[in-house]
Write an enzyme that holds these catalytic residues in place. Structure first.
Site, PDB file in Angstrom:
ATOM      1  N   CYS A  57      32.947  33.129  49.865  1.00 61.80           N
ATOM      2  CA  CYS A  57      32.825  32.043  48.748  1.00 61.80           C
ATOM      3  C   CYS A  57      33.476  32.211  47.417  1.00 61.80           C
ATOM      4  O   CYS A  57      33.562  33.050  46.726  1.00 61.80           O
ATOM      5  CB  CYS A  57      31.330  32.268  48.394  1.00 61.80           C
ATOM      6  SG  CYS A  57      30.683  31.426  47.345  1.00 61.80           S
ATOM      7  N   CYS A  60      31.638  32.141  44.246  1.00 58.02           N
ATOM      8  CA  CYS A  60      31.020  33.677  44.048  1.00 58.02           C
ATOM      9  C   CYS A  60      31.644  34.711  43.680  1.00 58.02           C
ATOM     10  O   CYS A  60      31.008  35.422  42.692  1.00 58.02           O
ATOM     11  CB  CYS A  60      30.380  34.086  45.689  1.00 58.02           C
ATOM     12  SG  CYS A  60      29.379  32.994  46.407  1.00 58.02           S
TER      13      CYS A  60
END
Length: 313
Positions: A57, A60
Site C-alpha cells: 500500500c 500506507c
C-alpha cells in the site's frame, strides 16, 4: 465489539499471547494474537490508535512514519499499534476494513474515532491531540531546530552543530537538520565536510528550501577561489566601465569577503548595462545568491525587486 480469533473464539481480555517487540517508544506491531492485550486492555489505561496497513500500500508508506512520529511526540498520552492486514485478515474482516490505510482509535476497549487514507501530519497531530483529551502534542523536531537556529544566529556554531546532530540521530536525513549542520561546517570554512553532510539528506528532502540554499552557498564558495585581485579588478573598471567580466569577477570577490550586498550591487549593474552578457551570467548568478539567502531574506526581496525593475524597464 466482539472480535473473533483464528480459532473461532472471541478475543477477550487476557487471552492474548505476548506482543511483538516494540518498533518505537510508544509504537508496536500487533497481530490477532496480541490484539486483546495491546489494544482492548491497553485502551482502558490510555487511548490506543490502530493503524491497518499492508506492505503493498503506497499511501500506507506515507501515513505510517508520520503517525509514528506524532504518537511518539505525545510521550505516552496515546499508544499506536500497527497491524498488517495481509497477516491478520480476521481483524480486518471483523472491523470491516474496506480500504487502507485505515486508522481506528480505541478507548475503554471500544473504537471511538478513526479515519481512512493518508492525511497531512497537521491533521494527524489534531487527531492525536483530541484523542489525548486536548493536551498539545509538541513537535520535538521543531523545538530542536529552533534552538539550533538560535544558537547559530548568536554565533554558537558548536552548540548549533550539536543540536542539529542530535536531531539527525533521531530522524536521519531530516532536511533542515542536514542543511543546518552543513551550514555550521561552512561557517568554519570546511567546505568539503559541508558538501558530504549535504549528501546525507533523505531521498524526499532534496528539494527542501534549506537544502537548496546550502547547495547554492556551496556553489558560491567553490567559485570564489577563481576570482582575481579586487584592486586589479577595480582598476580595470576605472579604465572601462563596460568591462563586464571585471565587474562580474569583482562581485564574486566581494561575496567571498562577506560583502553580499556589494556583490548584488555589481551584478545588478552588469544586468543593467548588458543583460545578455555571457548568456545572462550575471542574472543567473543573482538567482544563485537568492537561493543561498532564501526567499524570505530582506536582501533577496529587495534585489528581486530591483532586478525586475531592470528587466522590465
Amino acid at each position: 465489539m466482539a472480535l473473533i480469533g483464528p480459532t473461532g473464539r472471541p478475543i477477550t481480555s487476557g487471552s492474548a499471547k505476548p506482543a511483538p517487540a516494540a518498533s518505537g517508544a510508544h509504537v508496536k506491531d500487533g497481530s490477532i494474537e496480541t490484539f486483546a492485550v495491546d489494544v482492548l486492555d491497553a485502551s482502558r489505561e490510555v487511548p490506543v490508535i490502530v493503524d491497518f496497513w499492508a506492505p503493498w500500500c503506497g499511501p500506507c508508506k506515507q501515513l505510517g512514519p508520520a503517525i509514528e512520529k506524532v504518537v511518539n511526540e505525545a510521550k505516552g498520552a496515546v499508544k499506536l499499534v500497527k497491524i498488517n492486514i495481509d497477516e491478520n485478515k480476521e481483524i480486518a474482516q471483523q472491523l470491516r476494513i474496506q480500504s487502507i490505510p485505515t486508522v481506528y482509535a480505541f478507548k475503554n476497549g471500544q473504537p471511538v474515532d478513526g479515519f481512512m487514507g493518508a492525511i497531512p501530519e497537521s491533521q494527524i497531530r489534531t487527531f492525536v491531540q483530541q484523542l489525548a483529551g486536548g493536551a498539545p502534542v509538541v513537535d520535538q523536531a521543531e523545538e530542536i531546530l529552533a534552538a539550533a537556529d538560535d544558537a547559530f544566529a548568536t554565533g554558537d556554531v558548536g552548540g548549533a552543530a550539536q543540536a542539529y546532530g542530535h536531531l539527525l540521530q533521531d530522524e536521519p536525513g531530516h532536511p533542515k537538520a542536514v542543511a543546518g549542520l552543513a551550514r555550521c561546517y561552512l561557517k568554519t570554512g570546511d567546505v568539503e565536510r559541508a558538501r558530504k553532510t549535504l549528501g546525507l539528506v533523505r531521498p524526499d528532502g532534496g528539494g527542501d528550501e534549506a537544502i537548496l540554499a546550502v547547495d547554492a552557498e556551496l556553489k558560491l564558495r567553490e567559485q570564489a577561489p577563481n576570482v582575481g585581485d579586487s584592486a586589479n579588478l577595480l582598476a580595470r573598471l576605472a579604465a572601462d566601465a563596460n568591462d563586464h567580466q571585471a565587474r562580474y569577477d569583482l562581485a564574486l570577490a566581494l561575496d567571498a569577503k562577506g560583502d553580499r550586498e556589494g556583490a548584488i550591487r555589481e551584478l545588478l549593474e552588469v544586468v543593467r548595462r548588458d543583460r545578455k552578457w555571457n548568456e545572462e551570467g550575471a542574472r543567473k548568478h543573482l538567482v544563485t545568491l537568492f537561493e543561498a539567502m532564501g526567499s524570505t531574506d530582506p536582501r533577496t526581496i529587495d534585489a528581486r525587486r530591483r532586478l525586475s525593475s531592470i528587466l522590465f524597464s
